[in-house]
Scaffold this motif. Structure first.
Motif, PDB file in Angstrom:
ATOM      1  N   UNK A  35      48.374  27.599  34.897  1.00 44.93           N
ATOM      2  CA  UNK A  35      48.080  26.515  33.986  1.00 44.93           C
ATOM      3  C   UNK A  35      46.675  26.752  33.459  1.00 44.93           C
ATOM      4  N   UNK A  36      45.946  25.740  33.167  1.00 46.44           N
ATOM      5  CA  UNK A  36      44.636  25.900  32.538  1.00 46.44           C
ATOM      6  C   UNK A  36      43.738  26.754  33.442  1.00 46.44           C
ATOM      7  N   UNK A  37      43.337  27.929  32.971  1.00 47.99           N
ATOM      8  CA  UNK A  37      42.436  28.801  33.729  1.00 47.99           C
ATOM      9  C   UNK A  37      41.321  29.291  32.822  1.00 47.99           C
ATOM     10  N   UNK A  38      40.177  29.525  33.434  1.00 48.11           N
ATOM     11  CA  UNK A  38      39.002  29.993  32.694  1.00 48.11           C
ATOM     12  C   UNK A  38      38.570  31.368  33.181  1.00 48.11           C
ATOM     13  N   UNK A  39      39.498  32.089  33.779  1.00 54.55           N
ATOM     14  CA  UNK A  39      39.198  33.418  34.309  1.00 54.55           C
ATOM     15  C   UNK A  39      40.415  34.303  34.084  1.00 54.55           C
ATOM     16  N   UNK A  40      40.210  35.592  34.183  1.00 55.08           N
ATOM     17  CA  UNK A  40      41.297  36.551  34.066  1.00 55.08           C
ATOM     18  C   UNK A  40      41.466  37.280  35.407  1.00 55.08           C
ATOM     19  N   UNK A  41      42.619  37.891  35.646  1.00 54.12           N
ATOM     20  CA  UNK A  41      42.796  38.636  36.894  1.00 54.12           C
ATOM     21  C   UNK A  41      41.748  39.753  37.016  1.00 54.12           C
ATOM     22  N   UNK A  42      41.322  39.991  38.258  1.00 53.49           N
ATOM     23  CA  UNK A  42      40.354  41.064  38.491  1.00 53.49           C
ATOM     24  C   UNK A  42      40.517  41.618  39.896  1.00 53.49           C
ATOM     25  N   UNK A  43      39.969  42.807  40.100  1.00 54.27           N
ATOM     26  CA  UNK A  43      39.991  43.473  41.409  1.00 54.27           C
ATOM     27  C   UNK A  43      38.663  43.265  42.125  1.00 54.27           C
ATOM     28  N   UNK A  44      38.731  43.158  43.450  1.00 56.22           N
ATOM     29  CA  UNK A  44      37.540  43.121  44.287  1.00 56.22           C
ATOM     30  C   UNK A  44      37.960  43.529  45.698  1.00 56.22           C
ATOM     31  N   UNK A  45      37.120  44.278  46.383  1.00 58.99           N
ATOM     32  CA  UNK A  45      37.394  44.647  47.773  1.00 58.99           C
ATOM     33  C   UNK A  45      36.920  43.495  48.651  1.00 58.99           C
ATOM     34  N   UNK A  46      37.762  42.509  48.836  1.00 61.10           N
ATOM     35  CA  UNK A  46      37.376  41.285  49.523  1.00 61.10           C
ATOM     36  C   UNK A  46      37.111  41.470  51.011  1.00 61.10           C
ATOM     37  N   UNK A  47      37.836  42.378  51.660  1.00 61.47           N
ATOM     38  CA  UNK A  47      37.681  42.534  53.109  1.00 61.47           C
ATOM     39  C   UNK A  47      36.883  43.776  53.507  1.00 61.47           C
ATOM     40  N   UNK A  48      36.411  44.541  52.532  1.00 59.22           N
ATOM     41  CA  UNK A  48      35.552  45.682  52.828  1.00 59.22           C
ATOM     42  C   UNK A  48      36.263  46.879  53.413  1.00 59.22           C
ATOM     43  N   UNK A  49      37.580  46.990  53.227  1.00 57.78           N
ATOM     44  CA  UNK A  49      38.318  48.116  53.809  1.00 57.78           C
ATOM     45  C   UNK A  49      38.447  49.313  52.860  1.00 57.78           C
ATOM     46  N   UNK A  51      39.916  49.279  49.840  1.00 55.06           N
ATOM     47  CA  UNK A  51      40.937  49.060  48.819  1.00 55.06           C
ATOM     48  C   UNK A  51      40.693  47.709  48.164  1.00 55.06           C
ATOM     49  N   UNK A  52      40.981  47.641  46.895  1.00 56.41           N
ATOM     50  CA  UNK A  52      40.694  46.424  46.143  1.00 56.41           C
ATOM     51  C   UNK A  52      41.898  45.490  46.106  1.00 56.41           C
ATOM     52  N   UNK A  53      41.619  44.218  46.343  1.00 53.48           N
ATOM     53  CA  UNK A  53      42.627  43.191  46.205  1.00 53.48           C
ATOM     54  C   UNK A  53      42.629  42.713  44.752  1.00 53.48           C
ATOM     55  N   UNK A  54      43.781  42.245  44.290  1.00 58.19           N
ATOM     56  CA  UNK A  54      43.920  41.715  42.941  1.00 58.19           C
ATOM     57  C   UNK A  54      43.883  40.197  43.027  1.00 58.19           C
ATOM     58  N   UNK A  55      42.923  39.575  42.341  1.00 61.18           N
ATOM     59  CA  UNK A  55      42.784  38.128  42.335  1.00 61.18           C
ATOM     60  C   UNK A  55      43.341  37.605  41.021  1.00 61.18           C
ATOM     61  N   UNK A  56      44.348  36.737  41.114  1.00 63.09           N
ATOM     62  CA  UNK A  56      45.010  36.207  39.929  1.00 63.09           C
ATOM     63  C   UNK A  56      44.746  34.710  39.848  1.00 63.09           C
ATOM     64  N   UNK A  57      43.971  34.260  38.858  1.00 60.02           N
ATOM     65  CA  UNK A  57      43.708  32.826  38.719  1.00 60.02           C
ATOM     66  C   UNK A  57      44.955  32.097  38.227  1.00 60.02           C
ATOM     67  N   UNK A  58      45.284  30.981  38.894  1.00 54.74           N
ATOM     68  CA  UNK A  58      46.501  30.237  38.574  1.00 54.74           C
ATOM     69  C   UNK A  58      46.221  28.887  37.928  1.00 54.74           C
ATOM     70  N   UNK A  59      45.130  28.238  38.330  1.00 51.40           N
ATOM     71  CA  UNK A  59      44.827  26.898  37.841  1.00 51.40           C
ATOM     72  C   UNK A  59      43.344  26.628  38.061  1.00 51.40           C
ATOM     73  N   UNK A  60      42.680  26.067  37.071  1.00 49.18           N
ATOM     74  CA  UNK A  60      41.276  25.692  37.215  1.00 49.18           C
ATOM     75  C   UNK A  60      41.146  24.185  37.199  1.00 49.18           C
ATOM     76  N   UNK A  61      40.409  23.659  38.164  1.00 50.81           N
ATOM     77  CA  UNK A  61      40.130  22.234  38.237  1.00 50.81           C
ATOM     78  C   UNK A  61      38.691  21.976  37.836  1.00 50.81           C
TER      79      UNK A  61
END
Length: 166
Positions: A35-49, A51-61
């Motif tokens: 729904x309403x989002x103010x970001x686009x999907x992006x990669x980040x190595x969230x756990x430091x291993x 490999x990059x995780x894909x973060x997909x924004x679904x809804x912004x409040x």
């Protein structure tokens, strides 16, 4: 892999849209409702291993955005959908956990600790930090029992983590 994002339908207050992510090599297609989002999907190595995780924004409040986390389970497998988190940002704990940092109120934040292991993303606990009161409390989000920590040890581990203490 690199993904191309295609937004379709909606979104509006009454209707969600569809976000389709297609791997550049055609190896995977991911579809999410948003729904309403103010970001686009992006990669980040969230756990430091490494490999990059894909973060997909679904809804912004008002302050948080709900993200779906897609991660690589290893061995050339396609990305796997993990958990959804409301967050203003992400960090990494000193133990390599993914930490979603979200606002509860103007004075309180929640730091949600999760672990990616064995092809599964498990939410462990939330540390609720109230800056006005100067307190931090830990709530079990389903994975705390597996760590075998007492309440005091859990509070020390999570509330004392540098992702919170800076």
């Amino acid at each position: 892999p690199a993904f191309a994002a295609r937004y379709g339908g909606g979104p509006s207050a009454e209707e969600d849209g569809t976000l389709t992510l297609v791997a550049a090599d055609g190896s995977q297609t991911i579809t999410e409702r948003y729904n309403i989002v103010f970001a686009t999907p992006y990669y980040d190595d969230l756990d430091g291993n490494g490999t990059h995780e894909l973060l997909v924004p679904l809804f912004s409040g008002a302050s948080n955005t709900v993200y779906a986390i897609w991660f690589d389970p290893g061995e050339g497998s396609p990305l796997v959908r993990g958990e959804e988190f409301p967050a203003v940002g992400f960090g990494r704990s000193q133990n390599g956990e993914v930490v979603a940092i979200g606002h509860v109120s103007a004075a309180e934040s929640v730091y949600t600790f999760s672990r990616i292991a064995g092809g599964v993303m498990t939410t462990i606990a939330g540390a609720f930090v109230d800056v006005a009161a100067g307190t931090c409390r830990v709530e079990d989000f389903g994975g705390l029992g597996a760590l075998g920590l007492t309440d005091d040890a859990a509070r020390e581990r999570f509330c004392g983590d540098p992702v919170i203490t800076g």
